[in-house]
Scaffold this motif. Structure first.
Motif, mmCIF file in Angstrom:
data_model
loop_
_atom_site.group_PDB
_atom_site.id
_atom_site.type_symbol
_atom_site.label_atom_id
_atom_site.label_comp_id
_atom_site.label_asym_id
_atom_site.label_seq_id
_atom_site.Cartn_x
_atom_site.Cartn_y
_atom_site.Cartn_z
ATOM 1 N N VAL A 94 10.140 20.140 -6.725
ATOM 2 C CA VAL A 94 9.587 19.116 -7.604
ATOM 3 C C VAL A 94 9.722 17.765 -6.898
ATOM 4 O O VAL A 94 10.838 17.366 -6.550
ATOM 5 C CB VAL A 94 10.324 19.073 -8.959
ATOM 6 C CG1 VAL A 94 9.833 17.889 -9.788
ATOM 7 C CG2 VAL A 94 10.136 20.378 -9.712
ATOM 8 N N PRO A 95 8.621 17.061 -6.664
ATOM 9 C CA PRO A 95 8.705 15.761 -6.003
ATOM 10 C C PRO A 95 9.277 14.693 -6.932
ATOM 11 O O PRO A 95 8.926 14.640 -8.113
ATOM 12 C CB PRO A 95 7.259 15.454 -5.630
ATOM 13 C CG PRO A 95 6.433 16.224 -6.598
ATOM 14 C CD PRO A 95 7.223 17.455 -6.936
ATOM 15 N N ALA A 142 3.318 14.128 -2.948
ATOM 16 C CA ALA A 142 3.275 15.427 -3.625
ATOM 17 C C ALA A 142 2.708 16.508 -2.709
ATOM 18 O O ALA A 142 3.187 17.656 -2.701
ATOM 19 C CB ALA A 142 2.455 15.318 -4.907
ATOM 20 N N HIS A 155 12.096 11.196 -1.710
ATOM 21 C CA HIS A 155 11.574 10.604 -0.469
ATOM 22 C C HIS A 155 12.396 9.395 -0.044
ATOM 23 O O HIS A 155 13.253 8.889 -0.785
ATOM 24 C CB HIS A 155 10.099 10.217 -0.622
ATOM 25 C CG HIS A 155 9.835 9.125 -1.618
ATOM 26 N ND1 HIS A 155 10.162 7.806 -1.389
ATOM 27 C CD2 HIS A 155 9.271 9.153 -2.857
ATOM 28 C CE1 HIS A 155 9.794 7.066 -2.420
ATOM 29 N NE2 HIS A 155 9.260 7.873 -3.341
ATOM 30 N N VAL A 209 5.381 17.503 -0.185
ATOM 31 C CA VAL A 209 6.391 18.364 -0.811
ATOM 32 C C VAL A 209 5.836 19.773 -1.023
ATOM 33 O O VAL A 209 6.535 20.775 -0.816
ATOM 34 C CB VAL A 209 6.859 17.756 -2.151
ATOM 35 C CG1 VAL A 209 7.742 18.742 -2.914
ATOM 36 C CG2 VAL A 209 7.599 16.447 -1.907
ATOM 37 N N SER A 210 4.571 19.863 -1.406
ATOM 38 C CA SER A 210 3.950 21.169 -1.607
ATOM 39 C C SER A 210 3.933 21.968 -0.309
ATOM 40 O O SER A 210 4.237 23.176 -0.304
ATOM 41 C CB SER A 210 2.520 20.987 -2.140
ATOM 42 O OG SER A 210 1.882 22.236 -2.303
ATOM 43 N N ARG A 260 1.721 8.389 -4.308
ATOM 44 C CA ARG A 260 2.337 9.503 -5.043
ATOM 45 C C ARG A 260 1.678 10.837 -4.688
ATOM 46 O O ARG A 260 2.361 11.850 -4.505
ATOM 47 C CB ARG A 260 2.231 9.241 -6.545
ATOM 48 C CG ARG A 260 2.935 10.271 -7.410
ATOM 49 C CD ARG A 260 2.701 9.971 -8.885
ATOM 50 N NE ARG A 260 3.257 8.677 -9.265
ATOM 51 C CZ ARG A 260 4.503 8.508 -9.712
ATOM 52 N NH1 ARG A 260 5.310 9.561 -9.827
ATOM 53 N NH2 ARG A 260 4.926 7.309 -10.062
ATOM 54 N N ASP A 261 0.349 10.853 -4.610
ATOM 55 C CA ASP A 261 -0.354 12.102 -4.321
ATOM 56 C C ASP A 261 -0.062 12.595 -2.901
ATOM 57 O O ASP A 261 0.080 13.806 -2.666
ATOM 58 C CB ASP A 261 -1.861 11.908 -4.505
ATOM 59 C CG ASP A 261 -2.243 11.653 -5.953
ATOM 60 O OD1 ASP A 261 -1.459 12.055 -6.842
ATOM 61 O OD2 ASP A 261 -3.303 11.043 -6.194
ATOM 62 N N HIS A 293 9.209 10.846 -7.052
ATOM 63 C CA HIS A 293 8.581 9.663 -6.438
ATOM 64 C C HIS A 293 9.115 8.391 -7.083
ATOM 65 O O HIS A 293 9.050 8.210 -8.292
ATOM 66 C CB HIS A 293 7.062 9.726 -6.604
ATOM 67 C CG HIS A 293 6.341 8.627 -5.888
ATOM 68 N ND1 HIS A 293 5.990 7.438 -6.499
ATOM 69 C CD2 HIS A 293 5.930 8.521 -4.596
ATOM 70 C CE1 HIS A 293 5.381 6.661 -5.611
ATOM 71 N NE2 HIS A 293 5.341 7.294 -4.462
ATOM 72 N N VAL A 309 12.941 12.422 -13.770
ATOM 73 C CA VAL A 309 12.188 13.577 -13.264
ATOM 74 C C VAL A 309 12.976 14.861 -13.498
ATOM 75 O O VAL A 309 12.411 15.903 -13.890
ATOM 76 C CB VAL A 309 11.852 13.387 -11.775
ATOM 77 C CG1 VAL A 309 11.195 14.649 -11.209
ATOM 78 C CG2 VAL A 309 10.940 12.186 -11.571
#
Length: 395
Positions: free
Chosen positions: A35-36, A20, A9, A23-24, A16-17, A38, A248
């Motif tokens: 895969v995010p 996510a 990002h 990204v989903s 964070r949520d 963050h 990550v």
């Protein structure tokens, strides 16, 4: 099954949520696993921004001890005038002249007693008033900067009403009397009243401007700190943010991005694109097969402040050659996004081809602030899916 696409990002991402979830949704639209990554918790701190915002209240001790210093005209009033250019004085004075004449004419027709009250006295002459206004106009500090017709008309009306009240209050030597003192008093009163009106206009503008400034900075200060502050923090904490990205990736597979035999695929927004290019071109690079950036500033940053690593500075001539560790790059930009920059004029891939600068459509539904709209645009997800499904390029 291919390795997932890592999504980095940009600025101002603290939740964070929420990231996510974005990204989903993007992964679903692109049809690839994502895969995010963050890093927002490493960005600028904004919880104490209120401590540096000045208060708009006046200093009561200064006012109690004597008259406050006359303020110098400042930005809130003159910014529009500066942008538009000088305001023609004749245009300003014509508005005041029209208002003065209208007010004097209305007063002359005000009632049946006016002829008896004014018997033997000459009426106020609007030409004389305008001549005195013209003489004093250059000395105003606020009014001479405005082209606002309403303000100028109200100034003329207030000036005329003040002079009329003054004329009617003096039974000995009125402004409308026949003696010589009338013209001298008229000149002095016009100057004094115009000065008073100028100070009122200035005080009103400064009061409104100060409140607006405080309200804007109080409301948008945290967001501005996150937005611009993250850019500043990245320059200082680049190593820690790169380490987060690496962490990550390692959680998926420690071998990913370590060499040309197992490159990663990356999608990055805004400052995330700068992070991705910096990592892919560093002395110990993150080997990247396919990179898609959107609303990003990698080329802008390199032109302003050469990034180092394996990149030579851009000298305005041939484009800068990117290393083999950045194999393929598609750069998306939205026409109204002022924070999106082209890459193809500044960079060349290691095989001599240019990064692909690709505009995306601007639906009317996304409005004028488009920098964060990429996540919701089907065309962006479609391009990402197409790029990321291509076979890894080999040389």
């Amino acid at each position: 099954m291919r390795d997932p696409v890592f999504v980095i990002h940009g600025v101002a991402n603290r939740d964070r949520d929420e990231f996510a979830a974005a990204v989903s949704a993007l992964a679903a639209g692109a049809g690839v696993d994502m895969v995010p990554v963050h890093w927002g918790d490493l960005g600028a701190q904004d919880q104490y921004i209120d401590a540096v915002l000045p208060s708009p209240r006046a200093d009561t001790d200064t006012l109690r001890g004597g008259e406050a210093p006359r303020p110098v005209p400042v930005e809130p009033f003159t910014a529009a005038a500066v942008a538009a250019g000088p305001v023609p004085e004749e245009q300003q004075l014509s508005e005041i002249d029209a208002a003065v004449r209208t007010c004097l004419e209305a007063e002359a027709e005000d009632g049946p007693d006016e002829e008896l009250r004014d018997a033997g006295r000459r009426p106020l002459d609007p030409d004389e008033i305008l001549a005195h206004v013209r003489e004093a106009w250059a000395d105003t500090e606020w009014l001479r900067h405005t082209a606002d017709e309403v303000l100028l008309r109200e100034t003329g009306r207030a000036l005329a009403r003040s002079l009329l009240d003054e004329a009617d209050s003096d039974s000995d030597v009125g402004l409308r009397g026949q003696g010589d003192p009338g013209d001298g008093r008229l000149r002095a009163l016009v100057r004094r009243r115009l000065t008073d009106l100028d100070r009122v206009a200035g005080a009103a503008v400064q009061a409104v401007g100060a409140r607006l400034n405080h309200a804007m900075r109080s409301r948008f200060g945290p967001g501005t700190t996150r937005f611009l502050g993250d850019v500043l923090v990245y320059q200082r904490r680049q190593e820690a943010i790169h380490a987060r990205v690496r962490q990550v990736i390692d959680e998926v597979c420690p071998d990913l991005g370590r060499g040309p035999d197992r490159p990663v695929r990356v999608v990055a927004h805004s400052l995330g694109g700068v992070i991705a290019v910096d990592m892919a071109t560093s002395a110990e690079p993150l080997w990247t097969d396919s990179l898609v950036t959107f609303g990003s500033q990698a080329a802008f940053f390199h032109v302003c402040d050469p990034r180092g690593g394996q990149l030579a500075p851009y000298a305005g001539g041939p484009p800068v050659r990117l290393p083999a560790s950045l194999n393929r790059w598609t750069n998306l930009w939205e026409p109204l996004d002022v924070l999106a920059f082209a890459a193809s004029k500044v960079f060349r891939l290691h095989d001599g081809t240019a990064p692909v600068d690709l505009p995306v459509d601007h639906p009317a539904s996304i409005g004028v602030w488009t920098h964060s709209a990429y996540w919701r645009l089907p065309s962006v997800a479609s391009v990402i899916g197409e790029v990321m499904r291509r076979p890894a390029r080999t040389d």
